[in-house]
Write an enzyme that holds these catalytic residues in place. Structure first.
Site, short mmCIF file in Angstrom:
data_model
loop_
_atom_site.label_atom_id
_atom_site.label_comp_id
_atom_site.label_asym_id
_atom_site.label_seq_id
_atom_site.Cartn_x
_atom_site.Cartn_y
_atom_site.Cartn_z
N TYR A 75 -17.19 14.95 -16.94
CA TYR A 75 -17.60 13.56 -16.79
C TYR A 75 -18.69 13.45 -15.72
O TYR A 75 -18.58 14.04 -14.65
CB TYR A 75 -16.36 12.75 -16.41
CG TYR A 75 -16.62 11.28 -16.23
CD1 TYR A 75 -16.92 10.47 -17.32
CD2 TYR A 75 -16.54 10.69 -14.98
CE1 TYR A 75 -17.15 9.12 -17.16
CE2 TYR A 75 -16.76 9.33 -14.82
CZ TYR A 75 -17.06 8.55 -15.91
OH TYR A 75 -17.29 7.21 -15.74
N ASP B 65 -8.66 17.66 -16.44
CA ASP B 65 -8.95 16.28 -16.80
C ASP B 65 -8.70 16.18 -18.31
O ASP B 65 -9.46 16.72 -19.12
CB ASP B 65 -10.39 15.92 -16.45
CG ASP B 65 -10.71 14.44 -16.71
OD1 ASP B 65 -10.05 13.85 -17.58
OD2 ASP B 65 -11.62 13.90 -16.06
N LYS C 148 -9.22 4.58 -20.05
CA LYS C 148 -9.62 4.92 -21.41
C LYS C 148 -8.45 4.72 -22.38
O LYS C 148 -7.97 3.62 -22.50
CB LYS C 148 -10.18 6.34 -21.42
CG LYS C 148 -11.16 6.63 -20.25
CD LYS C 148 -12.44 5.80 -20.31
CE LYS C 148 -13.27 5.85 -19.03
NZ LYS C 148 -13.62 7.16 -18.54
N ARG D 175 0.83 -1.21 0.00
CA ARG D 175 0.00 0.00 0.00
C ARG D 175 0.86 1.26 0.00
O ARG D 175 0.41 2.34 -0.35
CB ARG D 175 -0.97 -0.01 1.19
CG ARG D 175 -1.91 1.19 1.22
CD ARG D 175 -3.23 0.95 1.94
NE ARG D 175 -3.12 0.18 3.16
CZ ARG D 175 -2.52 0.61 4.28
NH1 ARG D 175 -1.99 1.81 4.33
NH2 ARG D 175 -2.46 -0.17 5.34
C1 LIG Z 1 -14.06 7.70 -17.29
C2 LIG Z 1 -13.70 9.07 -16.92
C3 LIG Z 1 -13.42 9.43 -15.60
C4 LIG Z 1 -13.52 8.44 -14.46
O1 LIG Z 1 -12.54 7.43 -14.58
P1 LIG Z 1 -12.74 5.93 -14.03
O2 LIG Z 1 -11.45 5.29 -14.41
O3 LIG Z 1 -13.94 5.36 -14.71
O4 LIG Z 1 -12.93 6.04 -12.57
C5 LIG Z 1 -13.04 10.73 -15.34
N1 LIG Z 1 -12.98 11.66 -16.32
C6 LIG Z 1 -13.27 11.35 -17.60
C7 LIG Z 1 -13.18 12.42 -18.64
C8 LIG Z 1 -13.64 10.07 -17.95
O5 LIG Z 1 -13.93 9.77 -19.22
#
Ligand SMILES: *Cc1c(COP(=O)(O)O)cnc(C)c1O
Length: 398
Positions: A115, A180, A205, A62
């Site tokens: 998101y 983001d 992604k 951890r």
């Molecule tokens: C999918 C996504 C998230 C969240 O990510 P997870 O890996 O599903 O927790 C945050 N921001 C954007 C733009 C996303 O497409």
């Protein structure tokens, strides 16, 4: 070492391979590490809990894991930041930043759209922060002494509007800006080079890229990374080493994947724009999104996400989701294969209806994450699905 992306993507995070005499990253699944020398163990423990990137002894998984650390090193190189801290998901990564920023104040400024779950996390106050949603142009006037963070997403999910990163950084002044950058990937955009303090990716992604890893990363300066590691050690939102291994494994092909998907997306966006069943196409490469001119200013390409609205609304959208054969009707994005989904019904369902509509998330909107298949096969599938939707709606596309 080179500063060319393609080469870094293949070689980063592999600096110790020669010394280890390996060719692929060793996968270290240990939960604990022997402490033969207690003095050394104590010092290592203190260093890791304080947020140091590594110590002589990892002590406990951890606190540190070498496989995860290699993946983090690779992503820091790709974003051009000193450090990267990896988490078990994109949402865990965002939560860690929010928790770390709480020491600096309890107010955050957030530019919509973003998101759906990020929006929900902030709007719900779950993290004990007061989130104020506003337009990018209002940041300078709404900034307060207790504002701990400014959050933007560009390109934004799902309607792909762009936010001027440099303008936001200037308006935020001393307040750090989190971008983001999930939709852009470091292939197309490096927010830290434009002044962003934190670059967040849902590595689930494009970075993972094969639909088999849930992960999140924050790329930032070492001084900002230390509190993030402390939060991770305390809350346990770890990236599993096997997931880190898979993430690292996908990085050498990141540029190839994004570039190919982007070429496909440009073609599909153009054909969708000409299709009679489609009323509107959102794609930065067509100039049909908010601040589309920023593509050439802060990005190296328009990306591989498209949103489009159907003339016949929800019924037509549901029918397209039912009719696609090659594409998978599913949430998520950035995989080698093409995914299509309905933001109002799925990813942005947790956003209040009025806020959905105010941000262009209409009942007839579909979002397409274009993969690396042959573009003509993708178009054939989409065209037959649109025709099927039209027939179901009682009209025929000429
Ligand atoms: C999918 C996504 C998230 C969240 O990510 P997870 O890996 O599903 O927790 C945050 N921001 C954007 C733009 C996303 O497409």
């Amino acid at each position: 070492m080179t500063d060319r992306f393609e080469t870094i993507a293949v070689h980063a995070g592999r600096d110790d391979f020669r010394q280890l005499r390996v060719h692929a990253p060793p996968l270290d699944l240990s939960t604990t590490y022997p402490v033969d020398d207690l003095d050394n163990g104590t010092a290592s423990f203190d260093a890791l809990v304080a947020g140091q990137a590594s110590a002589d002894n990892p002590i406990y998984a951890r606190l540190h894991n070498p496989t995860v650390a290699r993946t983090e090193a690779a992503l820091a190189r790709l974003e051009g930041t000193e450090a990267c801290v990896a988490y078990g998901s994109g949402m865990a990564a965002l939560t860690a930043v929010l928790m770390a920023r709480r020491q600096h104040g309890s107010h955050v400024l957030v530019v919509r759209p973003l998101y759906g779950t990020s929006d929900h996390l902030l709007a719900s106050g779950l993290c004990g922060l007061e989130a104020e949603f506003l337009d990018a142009g209002q940041i300078a006037e709404r900034r307060r002494a207790d504002t701990a963070l400014v959050i933007i997403e560009t390109p934004a999910n799902p309607t792909l509007g762009l936010v001027d990163i440099q303008a936001v950084v200037a308006a935020a002044g001393e307040v750090p800006v989190l971008v983001d950058s999930t939709f852009a990937t470091p292939v197309l955009q490096n927010p830290a080079q434009l002044g962003a303090a934190y670059v967040l990716h849902s590595a689930t992604k494009f970075l993972g890229g094969h639909g088999d890893v849930i992960a999140g990363v924050v790329c930032c300066a070492e001084s900002l990374a230390q509190p993030l590691r402390t939060v991770r050690a305390a809350t346990g939102a770890l990236l599993h080493p096997l997931a880190a291994y898979l993430l690292h494994r996908g990085l050498p092909t990141l540029a190839l994947r994004v570039e190919r998907a982007q070429v496909n997306a440009q073609l599909l966006a153009q054909r969708l724009a000409d299709h009679p069943a489609v009323s509107r196409v959102f794609y930065p490469g067509l100039g049909t999104v908010r601040n589309a001119d920023l593509v050439s200013v802060q990005m190296r390409g328009p990306g591989a996400l498209i949103a489009f609205e159907l003339v016949d609304g929800y019924q037509a959208a549901a029918s397209v989701m039912r009719a696609v054969r090659l594409m998978t009707p599913a949430v998520s994005l950035g995989s080698v294969d093409t995914l299509i989904q309905h933001p109002a019904g799925l990813t942005h369902r947790v956003v209040a209806a009025a806020d959905q509509l105010a941000n262009g998330i209409t009942p007839g909107l579909l979002r397409l994450s274009v993969g690396i298949e042959h573009a003509e096969d993708l178009w054939q599938d989409l065209a037959q699905a649109l025709a099927a939707a039209n027939e179901a709606g009682g009209r025929r596309v000429a």
